[in-house]
Design a protein around this motif. Structure first.
Motif, PDB file in Angstrom:
ATOM      1  N   THR A  43       0.821  -1.206   0.000  1.00 49.49           N
ATOM      2  CA  THR A  43       0.000   0.000   0.000  1.00 49.49           C
ATOM      3  C   THR A  43       0.859   1.262   0.000  1.00 49.49           C
ATOM      4  OG1 THR A  43      -0.140   0.218   2.411  1.00 49.49           O
ATOM      5  CG2 THR A  43      -1.799  -1.188   1.321  1.00 49.49           C
ATOM      6  N   ALA A  44       0.221   2.345  -0.386  1.00 44.68           N
ATOM      7  CA  ALA A  44       0.887   3.650  -0.316  1.00 44.68           C
ATOM      8  C   ALA A  44       1.285   3.942   1.127  1.00 44.68           C
ATOM      9  CB  ALA A  44      -0.036   4.735  -0.863  1.00 44.68           C
ATOM     10  N   GLY A  45       0.465   3.515   2.082  1.00 48.56           N
ATOM     11  CA  GLY A  45       0.777   3.717   3.494  1.00 48.56           C
ATOM     12  C   GLY A  45       2.057   3.014   3.903  1.00 48.56           C
ATOM     13  N   ASP A  46       2.289   1.812   3.379  1.00 48.10           N
ATOM     14  CA  ASP A  46       3.529   1.087   3.681  1.00 48.10           C
ATOM     15  C   ASP A  46       4.739   1.924   3.277  1.00 48.10           C
ATOM     16  OD1 ASP A  46       2.012  -1.179   4.461  1.00 48.10           O
ATOM     17  OD2 ASP A  46       2.125  -2.054   2.452  1.00 48.10           O
ATOM     18  N   ILE A  47       4.679   2.500   2.114  1.00 48.72           N
ATOM     19  CA  ILE A  47       5.798   3.262   1.565  1.00 48.72           C
ATOM     20  C   ILE A  47       5.990   4.574   2.319  1.00 48.72           C
ATOM     21  CG2 ILE A  47       6.648   4.408  -0.537  1.00 48.72           C
ATOM     22  CD1 ILE A  47       4.705   2.291  -1.995  1.00 48.72           C
ATOM     23  N   ILE A  48       4.904   5.289   2.548  1.00 45.72           N
ATOM     24  CA  ILE A  48       4.985   6.580   3.241  1.00 45.72           C
ATOM     25  C   ILE A  48       5.523   6.396   4.655  1.00 45.72           C
ATOM     26  CG2 ILE A  48       3.641   8.540   4.119  1.00 45.72           C
ATOM     27  CD1 ILE A  48       4.119   8.522   1.054  1.00 45.72           C
ATOM     28  N   ARG A  49       5.082   5.370   5.369  1.00 44.25           N
ATOM     29  CA  ARG A  49       5.578   5.143   6.731  1.00 44.25           C
ATOM     30  C   ARG A  49       7.080   4.858   6.753  1.00 44.25           C
ATOM     31  NH1 ARG A  49       0.726   2.587   6.809  1.00 44.25           N
ATOM     32  NH2 ARG A  49      -0.818   3.491   8.182  1.00 44.25           N
ATOM     33  N   VAL A  50       7.554   4.092   5.770  1.00 46.68           N
ATOM     34  CA  VAL A  50       8.986   3.781   5.710  1.00 46.68           C
ATOM     35  C   VAL A  50       9.798   5.051   5.464  1.00 46.68           C
ATOM     36  CG1 VAL A  50      10.768   2.655   4.301  1.00 46.68           C
ATOM     37  CG2 VAL A  50       8.740   1.378   5.010  1.00 46.68           C
ATOM     38  N   LEU A  51       9.364   5.882   4.549  1.00 41.97           N
ATOM     39  CA  LEU A  51      10.157   7.036   4.137  1.00 41.97           C
ATOM     40  C   LEU A  51       9.864   8.318   4.913  1.00 41.97           C
ATOM     41  CD1 LEU A  51      10.070   6.395   0.306  1.00 41.97           C
ATOM     42  CD2 LEU A  51      11.936   5.915   1.900  1.00 41.97           C
ATOM     43  N   ASP A  66      -3.787   3.427   3.308  1.00 35.95           N
ATOM     44  CA  ASP A  66      -3.775   1.979   3.525  1.00 35.95           C
ATOM     45  C   ASP A  66      -4.754   1.223   2.627  1.00 35.95           C
ATOM     46  OD1 ASP A  66      -1.780   2.221   5.403  1.00 35.95           O
ATOM     47  OD2 ASP A  66      -3.142   2.248   7.111  1.00 35.95           O
ATOM     48  N   SER A  67      -5.645   1.927   1.977  1.00 37.63           N
ATOM     49  CA  SER A  67      -6.574   1.256   1.057  1.00 37.63           C
ATOM     50  C   SER A  67      -6.183   1.459  -0.409  1.00 37.63           C
ATOM     51  CB  SER A  67      -8.006   1.757   1.291  1.00 37.63           C
ATOM     52  OG  SER A  67      -8.115   3.126   0.956  1.00 37.63           O
ATOM     53  N   THR A  68      -5.072   2.153  -0.640  1.00 37.26           N
ATOM     54  CA  THR A  68      -4.587   2.394  -1.998  1.00 37.26           C
ATOM     55  C   THR A  68      -3.318   1.582  -2.210  1.00 37.26           C
ATOM     56  OG1 THR A  68      -5.445   4.656  -1.905  1.00 37.26           O
ATOM     57  CG2 THR A  68      -3.868   4.152  -3.653  1.00 37.26           C
ATOM     58  N   THR A  69      -3.378   0.622  -3.112  1.00 32.21           N
ATOM     59  CA  THR A  69      -2.201  -0.205  -3.393  1.00 32.21           C
ATOM     60  C   THR A  69      -1.381   0.415  -4.523  1.00 32.21           C
ATOM     61  OG1 THR A  69      -3.259  -1.596  -5.070  1.00 32.21           O
ATOM     62  CG2 THR A  69      -3.511  -2.275  -2.752  1.00 32.21           C
ATOM     63  N   ILE A  70      -0.138  -0.034  -4.635  1.00 32.12           N
ATOM     64  CA  ILE A  70       0.654   0.472  -5.763  1.00 32.12           C
ATOM     65  C   ILE A  70       0.142  -0.104  -7.078  1.00 32.12           C
ATOM     66  CG2 ILE A  70       2.696   1.116  -4.456  1.00 32.12           C
ATOM     67  CD1 ILE A  70       3.981  -1.502  -5.427  1.00 32.12           C
ATOM     68  N   GLU A  71      -0.555  -1.221  -7.011  1.00 32.29           N
ATOM     69  CA  GLU A  71      -1.201  -1.735  -8.216  1.00 32.29           C
ATOM     70  C   GLU A  71      -2.282  -0.759  -8.677  1.00 32.29           C
ATOM     71  OE1 GLU A  71      -2.535  -6.056  -9.515  1.00 32.29           O
ATOM     72  OE2 GLU A  71      -3.926  -5.231  -8.013  1.00 32.29           O
ATOM     73  N   ASP A  72      -3.067  -0.228  -7.728  1.00 34.20           N
ATOM     74  CA  ASP A  72      -4.077   0.781  -8.061  1.00 34.20           C
ATOM     75  C   ASP A  72      -3.424   1.983  -8.734  1.00 34.20           C
ATOM     76  OD1 ASP A  72      -6.025  -0.765  -6.730  1.00 34.20           O
ATOM     77  OD2 ASP A  72      -5.748   0.329  -4.844  1.00 34.20           O
ATOM     78  N   LEU A  73      -2.321   2.438  -8.158  1.00 36.30           N
ATOM     79  CA  LEU A  73      -1.648   3.623  -8.687  1.00 36.30           C
ATOM     80  C   LEU A  73      -1.020   3.353 -10.052  1.00 36.30           C
ATOM     81  CD1 LEU A  73       0.008   4.820  -5.363  1.00 36.30           C
ATOM     82  CD2 LEU A  73      -1.988   5.818  -6.504  1.00 36.30           C
ATOM     83  N   ALA A  74      -0.444   2.170 -10.215  1.00 36.44           N
ATOM     84  CA  ALA A  74       0.186   1.823 -11.494  1.00 36.44           C
ATOM     85  C   ALA A  74      -0.844   1.671 -12.609  1.00 36.44           C
ATOM     86  CB  ALA A  74       0.986   0.538 -11.348  1.00 36.44           C
TER      87      ALA A  74
END
Length: 139
Positions: A75-83, A116-124
């Motif tokens: 999810t976008a949340g996974d990425i944002i939390r890491v960075l 957390d409900s937006t996946t990178i697949e959704d974005l791609a």
């Protein structure tokens, strides 16, 4: 909460890897050239993404990065939390008076829900269908 270039460019890396998922490693140089970004800066972001288990690095002449999981599971949340760190509109929510604390918590929860409900697949896979109206500013 303001998302810095770390979060924005981290999402760019992950979206590009999602678009190329299953096609082998993708170099940061290619991503940097495609989006006119600094390859050196993307390298700095790839480390935390790798350490968090979101991407894997492949060494060698045809090396690069691949997603460590399916695009639908990241999810976008996974990425944002890491960075960027924890998702919070203000620091010290617990010290606020109850009415303001409730507001900040509701804002935090709404942002978390979207990320957390937006996946990178959704974005791609997102395409601009022209249904969103551009903002018009009058001065």
């Amino acid at each position: 909460m303001k998302i810095s270039t770390k979060g924005r460019y981290g999402l760019t890396i992950m979206i590009e890897l999602s678009k190329r998922h299953g096609q082998g490693p993708t170099s940061l140089k290619l991503i940097a050239q495609t989006h006119n970004l600094s390859e050196h800066y993307l390298e700095q972001l790839a480390g935390p993404l790798r350490n968090a288990g979101l991407v894997r690095s492949i060494r060698g002449a045809y090396g690069g990065y691949v997603l460590a999981d399916e695009p639908a599971n990241i999810t976008a949340g996974d990425i944002i939390r890491v960075l960027e760190g924890p998702i919070s509109p203000v620091e010290g929510i617990e010290d606020e008076e109850p009415a303001k604390r409730e507001l900040w918590m509701r804002i935090r929860d709404a942002v978390r829900d979207v990320l957390d409900s937006t996946t990178i697949e959704d974005l791609a896979n997102h395409t601009d269908d022209g249904s969103s109206e551009p903002y018009m500013f009058y001065i």
